[in-house]
Scaffold this motif. Structure first.
Motif, PDB file in Angstrom:
ATOM      1  N   THR A  16       5.916  -9.013  -1.703  1.00  0.00           N
ATOM      2  CA  THR A  16       6.419  -7.946  -2.573  1.00  0.00           C
ATOM      3  C   THR A  16       5.893  -8.120  -3.997  1.00  0.00           C
ATOM      4  O   THR A  16       5.430  -7.161  -4.619  1.00  0.00           O
ATOM      5  CB  THR A  16       7.961  -7.939  -2.590  1.00  0.00           C
ATOM      6  OG1 THR A  16       8.441  -7.743  -1.262  1.00  0.00           O
ATOM      7  CG2 THR A  16       8.489  -6.831  -3.490  1.00  0.00           C
ATOM      8  N   ARG A  17       5.932  -9.341  -4.489  1.00  0.00           N
ATOM      9  CA  ARG A  17       5.435  -9.619  -5.833  1.00  0.00           C
ATOM     10  C   ARG A  17       3.946  -9.285  -5.933  1.00  0.00           C
ATOM     11  O   ARG A  17       3.510  -8.657  -6.903  1.00  0.00           O
ATOM     12  CB  ARG A  17       5.676 -11.093  -6.176  1.00  0.00           C
ATOM     13  CG  ARG A  17       5.264 -11.485  -7.577  1.00  0.00           C
ATOM     14  CD  ARG A  17       5.509 -12.982  -7.800  1.00  0.00           C
ATOM     15  NE  ARG A  17       5.092 -13.385  -9.119  1.00  0.00           N
ATOM     16  CZ  ARG A  17       5.825 -13.287 -10.213  1.00  0.00           C
ATOM     17  NH1 ARG A  17       7.046 -12.789 -10.146  1.00  0.00           N
ATOM     18  NH2 ARG A  17       5.358 -13.674 -11.386  1.00  0.00           N
ATOM     19  N   ALA A  18       3.178  -9.697  -4.929  1.00  0.00           N
ATOM     20  CA  ALA A  18       1.740  -9.423  -4.923  1.00  0.00           C
ATOM     21  C   ALA A  18       1.479  -7.915  -4.868  1.00  0.00           C
ATOM     22  O   ALA A  18       0.555  -7.417  -5.522  1.00  0.00           O
ATOM     23  CB  ALA A  18       1.072 -10.119  -3.747  1.00  0.00           C
ATOM     24  N   SER A  19       2.288  -7.185  -4.106  1.00  0.00           N
ATOM     25  CA  SER A  19       2.127  -5.728  -4.015  1.00  0.00           C
ATOM     26  C   SER A  19       2.377  -5.061  -5.360  1.00  0.00           C
ATOM     27  O   SER A  19       1.672  -4.120  -5.739  1.00  0.00           O
ATOM     28  CB  SER A  19       3.098  -5.150  -2.969  1.00  0.00           C
ATOM     29  OG  SER A  19       2.767  -5.598  -1.683  1.00  0.00           O
ATOM     30  N   ILE A  20       3.370  -5.545  -6.081  1.00  0.00           N
ATOM     31  CA  ILE A  20       3.679  -4.992  -7.400  1.00  0.00           C
ATOM     32  C   ILE A  20       2.512  -5.241  -8.355  1.00  0.00           C
ATOM     33  O   ILE A  20       2.077  -4.334  -9.081  1.00  0.00           O
ATOM     34  CB  ILE A  20       4.985  -5.605  -7.951  1.00  0.00           C
ATOM     35  CG1 ILE A  20       6.191  -5.142  -7.110  1.00  0.00           C
ATOM     36  CG2 ILE A  20       5.185  -5.217  -9.416  1.00  0.00           C
ATOM     37  CD1 ILE A  20       7.472  -5.913  -7.396  1.00  0.00           C
ATOM     38  N   ILE A  21       1.986  -6.465  -8.358  1.00  0.00           N
ATOM     39  CA  ILE A  21       0.877  -6.802  -9.253  1.00  0.00           C
ATOM     40  C   ILE A  21      -0.368  -5.988  -8.905  1.00  0.00           C
ATOM     41  O   ILE A  21      -1.047  -5.461  -9.787  1.00  0.00           O
ATOM     42  CB  ILE A  21       0.579  -8.310  -9.189  1.00  0.00           C
ATOM     43  CG1 ILE A  21       1.750  -9.102  -9.774  1.00  0.00           C
ATOM     44  CG2 ILE A  21      -0.714  -8.649  -9.940  1.00  0.00           C
ATOM     45  CD1 ILE A  21       1.660 -10.591  -9.559  1.00  0.00           C
ATOM     46  N   THR A  22      -0.652  -5.862  -7.604  1.00  0.00           N
ATOM     47  CA  THR A  22      -1.817  -5.086  -7.170  1.00  0.00           C
ATOM     48  C   THR A  22      -1.681  -3.623  -7.564  1.00  0.00           C
ATOM     49  O   THR A  22      -2.629  -3.011  -8.066  1.00  0.00           O
ATOM     50  CB  THR A  22      -1.997  -5.206  -5.642  1.00  0.00           C
ATOM     51  OG1 THR A  22      -2.210  -6.575  -5.303  1.00  0.00           O
ATOM     52  CG2 THR A  22      -3.184  -4.381  -5.161  1.00  0.00           C
ATOM     53  N   ALA A  23      -0.501  -3.063  -7.342  1.00  0.00           N
ATOM     54  CA  ALA A  23      -0.264  -1.659  -7.701  1.00  0.00           C
ATOM     55  C   ALA A  23      -0.394  -1.463  -9.212  1.00  0.00           C
ATOM     56  O   ALA A  23      -1.031  -0.506  -9.677  1.00  0.00           O
ATOM     57  CB  ALA A  23       1.122  -1.233  -7.223  1.00  0.00           C
ATOM     58  N   ALA A  24       0.188  -2.374  -9.978  1.00  0.00           N
ATOM     59  CA  ALA A  24       0.120  -2.260 -11.440  1.00  0.00           C
ATOM     60  C   ALA A  24      -1.323  -2.359 -11.928  1.00  0.00           C
ATOM     61  O   ALA A  24      -1.745  -1.580 -12.791  1.00  0.00           O
ATOM     62  CB  ALA A  24       0.968  -3.352 -12.085  1.00  0.00           C
ATOM     63  N   SER A  25      -2.073  -3.288 -11.375  1.00  0.00           N
ATOM     64  CA  SER A  25      -3.476  -3.447 -11.778  1.00  0.00           C
ATOM     65  C   SER A  25      -4.259  -2.166 -11.521  1.00  0.00           C
ATOM     66  O   SER A  25      -5.009  -1.694 -12.390  1.00  0.00           O
ATOM     67  CB  SER A  25      -4.110  -4.616 -11.016  1.00  0.00           C
ATOM     68  OG  SER A  25      -5.467  -4.755 -11.367  1.00  0.00           O
ATOM     69  N   LYS A  26      -4.070  -1.589 -10.355  1.00  0.00           N
ATOM     70  CA  LYS A  26      -4.774  -0.352 -10.005  1.00  0.00           C
ATOM     71  C   LYS A  26      -4.404   0.774 -10.973  1.00  0.00           C
ATOM     72  O   LYS A  26      -5.279   1.478 -11.496  1.00  0.00           O
ATOM     73  CB  LYS A  26      -4.428   0.047  -8.569  1.00  0.00           C
ATOM     74  CG  LYS A  26      -5.082   1.341  -8.095  1.00  0.00           C
ATOM     75  CD  LYS A  26      -4.688   1.609  -6.639  1.00  0.00           C
ATOM     76  CE  LYS A  26      -5.199   2.962  -6.172  1.00  0.00           C
ATOM     77  NZ  LYS A  26      -6.669   3.045  -6.181  1.00  0.00           N
TER      78      LYS A  26
END
Length: 202
Positions: free
Chosen positions: A21-31
């Motif tokens: 979940t944390r990785a998904s948030i970071i990936t989404a934010a980066s995009k």
């Protein structure tokens, strides 16, 4: 299946789910930060792209500024991994310096949008600005100091040399000040490498 074995495996599964979940948030934010810009991206946008709730997101990060800091750290770690994969203990210090310049130039060019946002955020949260500067200066300082000790570099004032190198690379690759417009030139990283060689060579 025994109850105690279920209990024993549950924490591991929960931690893995939290990490995803944390990785998904970071990936989404980066995009979103890259595509829309930091100011134009809301917590709601990030949560939707990460397929999670806003409340869940706040369970991992207290603010959008904190998410920005994590995005930058992830991008930084990936850049460092690529750099360290390109060298070994036999790599001459001058080649290490040149590859470090190219790695930093690529990191700055690839993350220009969010780094510009980070500089703006740093006006109200110096932690982001300081954390970005700290790892850059520490890495270059160690490399230059080792190169001088090995007799490969000139004996220059360490801190001033590191500040000048890192500062010049950052200003150039972000197109700030008298480097405005130069950042779009594809040959700029190699120009910075030539400059680095000229400064450090004995």
């Amino acid at each position: 299946m025994r109850y105690d074995s279920v209990v024993a495996t549950a924490p591991g599964r929960l931690e893995r789910r939290k990490a995803r979940t944390r990785a998904s948030i970071i990936t989404a934010a980066s995009k979103l930060f890259h595509e829309r810009g930091y100011e134009e991206t809301s917590i709601q946008h990030i949560a939707e792209l990460a397929d999670t709730g806003v409340g869940t997101l706040y369970g991992y990060f207290s603010s959008k500024d904190e998410i920005l800091r994590e995005v930058l750290q992830t991008e930084r770690d990936e850049a460092l991994d690529r750099y360290f994969a390109s060298i070994d203990r036999t790599t001459p210090y001058m080649e290490r310096a040149c590859m470090a310049v190219l790695a930093l130039a690529a990191y700055l060019r690839n993350n220009r949008t969010i780094l510009t946002a980070a500089f703006q955020v740093s006006a109200r949260n110096r932690q982001i600005d300081e954390s970005q500067a700290e790892w850059l200066h520490a890495g270059f300082r160690d490399m230059v100091q080792a190169g001088v000790a090995a007799g490969e570099f000139r004996d220059l004032p360490l801190d001033a040399t590191v500040r000048m190198l890192v500062g010049t690379i950052m200003l150039a690759m972000l197109g700030i000040g008298n480097w405005a417009g130069e950042d779009e030139k594809p040959e700029l990283p190699e120009t910075l490498v030539t400059l680095t060689r000229a400064i450090l060579a004995r």
